[in-house]
Design a protein around this motif. Structure first.
Motif, PDB file in Angstrom:
ATOM      1  N   SER A 176      44.230  63.837  70.569  1.00  9.40           N
ATOM      2  CA  SER A 176      45.586  64.181  70.877  1.00  9.40           C
ATOM      3  C   SER A 176      45.914  65.394  70.244  1.00  9.40           C
ATOM      4  CB  SER A 176      46.623  63.050  70.061  1.00  9.40           C
ATOM      5  OG  SER A 176      46.493  63.151  68.825  1.00  9.40           O
ATOM      6  N   GLY A 177      44.973  66.142  69.518  1.00 11.89           N
ATOM      7  CA  GLY A 177      44.910  67.436  69.180  1.00 11.89           C
ATOM      8  C   GLY A 177      45.424  67.582  67.621  1.00 11.89           C
ATOM      9  N   LYS A 178      45.520  66.536  67.048  1.00 12.06           N
ATOM     10  CA  LYS A 178      46.161  66.548  65.686  1.00 12.06           C
ATOM     11  C   LYS A 178      45.168  67.285  64.664  1.00 12.06           C
ATOM     12  CE  LYS A 178      44.926  61.878  64.378  1.00 12.06           C
ATOM     13  NZ  LYS A 178      44.113  61.652  65.529  1.00 12.06           N
ATOM     14  N   SER A 179      43.985  67.199  64.764  1.00 13.96           N
ATOM     15  CA  SER A 179      42.998  67.598  63.901  1.00 13.96           C
ATOM     16  C   SER A 179      43.001  69.183  64.442  1.00 13.96           C
ATOM     17  CB  SER A 179      41.704  67.136  64.060  1.00 13.96           C
ATOM     18  OG  SER A 179      41.387  65.872  63.613  1.00 13.96           O
ATOM     19  N   SER A 180      43.070  69.848  65.672  1.00 10.69           N
ATOM     20  CA  SER A 180      43.060  71.079  65.992  1.00 10.69           C
ATOM     21  C   SER A 180      44.344  71.736  65.347  1.00 10.69           C
ATOM     22  CB  SER A 180      43.058  71.069  67.567  1.00 10.69           C
ATOM     23  OG  SER A 180      41.962  70.572  68.063  1.00 10.69           O
ATOM     24  N   LEU A 181      45.460  71.182  65.700  1.00  6.03           N
ATOM     25  CA  LEU A 181      46.837  71.701  64.925  1.00  6.03           C
ATOM     26  C   LEU A 181      46.459  71.878  63.394  1.00  6.03           C
ATOM     27  CD1 LEU A 181      49.471  72.365  64.888  1.00  6.03           C
ATOM     28  CD2 LEU A 181      50.170  70.048  64.465  1.00  6.03           C
ATOM     29  N   LEU A 182      45.839  71.001  62.646  1.00  7.38           N
ATOM     30  CA  LEU A 182      45.587  71.104  61.144  1.00  7.38           C
ATOM     31  C   LEU A 182      44.640  72.109  60.754  1.00  7.38           C
ATOM     32  CD1 LEU A 182      46.120  69.415  58.591  1.00  7.38           C
ATOM     33  CD2 LEU A 182      43.547  68.783  58.815  1.00  7.38           C
ATOM     34  N   ARG A 199      51.404  71.861  72.572  1.00  4.41           N
ATOM     35  CA  ARG A 199      52.582  72.779  72.712  1.00  4.41           C
ATOM     36  C   ARG A 199      53.752  72.045  71.912  1.00  4.41           C
ATOM     37  NH1 ARG A 199      50.310  70.405  76.886  1.00  4.41           N
ATOM     38  NH2 ARG A 199      51.864  68.549  76.977  1.00  4.41           N
ATOM     39  N   GLY A 200      54.699  72.747  71.655  1.00  2.00           N
ATOM     40  CA  GLY A 200      55.810  72.194  70.863  1.00  2.00           C
ATOM     41  C   GLY A 200      55.680  71.942  69.587  1.00  2.00           C
ATOM     42  N   ALA A 201      54.521  72.558  68.906  1.00  2.00           N
ATOM     43  CA  ALA A 201      54.054  72.418  67.463  1.00  2.00           C
ATOM     44  C   ALA A 201      54.878  73.272  66.458  1.00  2.00           C
ATOM     45  CB  ALA A 201      52.690  72.549  67.268  1.00  2.00           C
ATOM     46  N   ARG A 202      56.212  72.798  66.298  1.00  2.00           N
ATOM     47  CA  ARG A 202      56.839  73.407  65.219  1.00  2.00           C
ATOM     48  C   ARG A 202      57.134  72.635  63.865  1.00  2.00           C
ATOM     49  NH1 ARG A 202      60.279  77.463  67.601  1.00  2.00           N
ATOM     50  NH2 ARG A 202      60.024  77.833  69.727  1.00  2.00           N
ATOM     51  N   LEU A 203      56.881  73.215  62.850  1.00  2.00           N
ATOM     52  CA  LEU A 203      57.138  72.612  61.711  1.00  2.00           C
ATOM     53  C   LEU A 203      57.001  73.424  60.577  1.00  2.00           C
ATOM     54  CD1 LEU A 203      54.006  72.038  59.741  1.00  2.00           C
ATOM     55  CD2 LEU A 203      53.648  70.528  61.835  1.00  2.00           C
ATOM     56  N   ALA A 204      57.612  73.254  59.332  1.00  2.00           N
ATOM     57  CA  ALA A 204      57.624  74.032  58.176  1.00  2.00           C
ATOM     58  C   ALA A 204      57.446  72.819  57.062  1.00  2.00           C
ATOM     59  CB  ALA A 204      59.155  74.736  58.048  1.00  2.00           C
ATOM     60  N   VAL A 240      54.855  66.167  51.411  1.00  2.00           N
ATOM     61  CA  VAL A 240      53.952  65.794  52.028  1.00  2.00           C
ATOM     62  C   VAL A 240      54.143  65.417  53.449  1.00  2.00           C
ATOM     63  CG1 VAL A 240      52.233  63.684  52.162  1.00  2.00           C
ATOM     64  CG2 VAL A 240      52.925  64.441  50.037  1.00  2.00           C
ATOM     65  N   VAL A 241      53.217  65.901  54.470  1.00  2.00           N
ATOM     66  CA  VAL A 241      53.580  65.779  55.762  1.00  2.00           C
ATOM     67  C   VAL A 241      52.729  65.064  56.626  1.00  2.00           C
ATOM     68  CG1 VAL A 241      53.897  66.973  58.081  1.00  2.00           C
ATOM     69  CG2 VAL A 241      54.961  68.023  55.961  1.00  2.00           C
ATOM     70  N   ALA A 242      52.739  64.059  57.317  1.00  2.00           N
ATOM     71  CA  ALA A 242      51.900  63.495  57.907  1.00  2.00           C
ATOM     72  C   ALA A 242      51.800  63.494  59.646  1.00  2.00           C
ATOM     73  CB  ALA A 242      51.940  62.079  57.715  1.00  2.00           C
ATOM     74  N   ILE A 243      50.773  63.742  59.936  1.00  2.00           N
ATOM     75  CA  ILE A 243      50.744  64.015  61.681  1.00  2.00           C
ATOM     76  C   ILE A 243      49.890  62.946  62.104  1.00  2.00           C
ATOM     77  CG2 ILE A 243      50.040  65.576  63.427  1.00  2.00           C
ATOM     78  CD1 ILE A 243      50.267  67.837  61.670  1.00  2.00           C
ATOM     79  N   THR A 244      50.296  61.745  62.946  1.00  2.00           N
ATOM     80  CA  THR A 244      49.871  60.799  63.359  1.00  2.00           C
ATOM     81  C   THR A 244      49.439  61.027  65.127  1.00  2.00           C
ATOM     82  OG1 THR A 244      51.469  59.566  63.900  1.00  2.00           O
ATOM     83  CG2 THR A 244      50.622  59.271  61.642  1.00  2.00           C
ATOM     84  N   GLY A 245      48.676  60.231  65.426  1.00  2.00           N
ATOM     85  CA  GLY A 245      48.227  60.308  66.968  1.00  2.00           C
ATOM     86  C   GLY A 245      46.681  59.572  67.467  1.00  2.00           C
ATOM     87  N   GLN A 246      46.567  59.501  68.448  1.00  2.00           N
ATOM     88  CA  GLN A 246      45.364  58.817  68.812  1.00  2.00           C
ATOM     89  C   GLN A 246      44.100  60.013  68.854  1.00  2.00           C
ATOM     90  OE1 GLN A 246      45.071  55.456  69.912  1.00  2.00           O
ATOM     91  NE2 GLN A 246      46.886  55.409  69.054  1.00  2.00           N
ATOM     92  N   SER A 247      43.121  59.459  68.803  1.00  2.00           N
ATOM     93  CA  SER A 247      41.746  60.345  68.895  1.00  2.00           C
ATOM     94  C   SER A 247      41.991  61.358  70.273  1.00  2.00           C
ATOM     95  CB  SER A 247      40.587  59.641  69.041  1.00  2.00           C
ATOM     96  OG  SER A 247      40.640  58.781  67.824  1.00  2.00           O
ATOM     97  N   THR A 255      51.178  63.713  70.707  1.00  2.00           N
ATOM     98  CA  THR A 255      50.539  63.048  71.935  1.00  2.00           C
ATOM     99  C   THR A 255      50.298  64.012  72.879  1.00  2.00           C
ATOM    100  OG1 THR A 255      52.126  61.382  71.409  1.00  2.00           O
ATOM    101  CG2 THR A 255      51.495  61.352  73.787  1.00  2.00           C
ATOM    102  N   ASP A 256      49.290  63.981  73.406  1.00  2.00           N
ATOM    103  CA  ASP A 256      48.671  64.991  74.413  1.00  2.00           C
ATOM    104  C   ASP A 256      49.034  66.546  74.187  1.00  2.00           C
ATOM    105  OD1 ASP A 256      47.627  62.886  75.931  1.00  2.00           O
ATOM    106  OD2 ASP A 256      49.381  62.561  76.880  1.00  2.00           O
ATOM    107  N   GLY A 257      48.953  66.681  72.993  1.00  2.00           N
ATOM    108  CA  GLY A 257      49.048  68.143  72.528  1.00  2.00           C
ATOM    109  C   GLY A 257      50.319  68.347  72.177  1.00  2.00           C
ATOM    110  N   VAL A 258      51.457  67.511  72.313  1.00  2.00           N
ATOM    111  CA  VAL A 258      52.952  67.815  72.057  1.00  2.00           C
ATOM    112  C   VAL A 258      53.236  67.158  70.637  1.00  2.00           C
ATOM    113  CG1 VAL A 258      55.178  67.364  72.708  1.00  2.00           C
ATOM    114  CG2 VAL A 258      53.447  68.008  74.196  1.00  2.00           C
ATOM    115  N   LEU A 259      53.810  67.863  69.706  1.00  2.00           N
ATOM    116  CA  LEU A 259      53.977  67.170  68.552  1.00  2.00           C
ATOM    117  C   LEU A 259      55.603  67.045  68.460  1.00  2.00           C
ATOM    118  CD1 LEU A 259      52.888  67.368  65.482  1.00  2.00           C
ATOM    119  CD2 LEU A 259      53.992  69.420  64.978  1.00  2.00           C
ATOM    120  N   SER A 260      55.884  65.947  67.891  1.00  2.00           N
ATOM    121  CA  SER A 260      57.205  65.556  68.024  1.00  2.00           C
ATOM    122  C   SER A 260      57.506  64.739  66.503  1.00  2.00           C
ATOM    123  CB  SER A 260      57.584  64.341  68.979  1.00  2.00           C
ATOM    124  OG  SER A 260      57.345  64.878  70.256  1.00  2.00           O
TER     125      SER A 260
END
Length: 205
Positions: free
Chosen positions: A22-28, A2-7, A13-20, A195-200
């Motif tokens: 958290s959904g970051k690889s799925s977003l990628l 949820r809330g995954a908004r980016l351009a 270079v954009v980095a997305i961090t988070g715990q295992s 964090t828990d599927g929320v991108l901030s």
């Protein structure tokens, strides 16, 4: 998620961090068109990925996107040069010019002398440089990197990351990478946390 908004802009270079988990690889993989999105949309160059056919998505990934994975994923039966040239060969480039382009990128990454070896004959750091070369050889618009230095020790990780991002920026290739390593994320122009599927944006909350 949820809330995954980016351009992302060319060369950024954009980095997305988070715990295992958290959904970051799925977003990628959603951004890369590997996984479909069920809500929202992913656009590239004014085209909505969800509106493209399977063949169009495959062509886009092959010609305009590059990928770097944690363990390189090199083909063991091919030489280093052949592994690097693979995106060009798949796009229809003749073997000789494809190998010449591969050699140029390998030289830029300091491993040109390894071209005729096979993956089993090079070190982990060298193997990951080959993966970077393969991702950049066809001058993609964007490279998607999933824990690109996660399998390396700190010294190799720092060197490979610096070479990777330096070459990408010099070619105006955008990079979107996911990592659990704050040191890696610090090298990015823009940072997000998942964090828990929320991108901030980095530091929010």
């Amino acid at each position: 998620m949820r809330g995954a908004r980016l351009a992302v802009s060319p060369g950024e270079v954009v980095a997305i961090t988070g715990q295992s988990g958290s959904g970051k690889s799925s977003l990628l993989y959603c951004l890369a068109g590997v996984l479909p999105v069920t809500r929202g949309r992913v656009s590239f160059g004014g085209r909505v990925l969800g509106a493209l056919s399977d063949d169009e998505i495959s062509t886009l990934r092959r010609e305009r996107f590059g990928f770097v994975f944690q363990y390189g994923e090199l083909l063991p039966e091919l030489t280093i040069e052949e592994n690097t040239a693979l995106p060009l060969r798949l796009a229809g480039r003749r073997k000789r010019p494809a190998i010449e382009a591969a050699r140029e990128v390998l030289d830029r990454l300091g491993i040109g002398e390894l071209g005729e070896r096979r993956p089993a004959q090079v070190s982990g750091g060298q193997s990951q440089r080959v993966a970077v070369a393969r991702a950049l050889v066809h001058r993609p618009a964007v490279v998607f990197a999933d824990e690109p230095t996660g399998s390396l020790d700190s010294a190799n990780a720092s060197a490979v990351l610096g070479e990777f991002l330096g070459l990408a920026r010099s070619r105006s290739t955008a990079v979107i990478l996911v990592t659990h390593d704050g040191t890696v994320a610090e090298q990015a122009d823009t940072r997000y946390t998942m964090t828990d599927g929320v991108l901030s944006p980095w530091g929010d909350g």
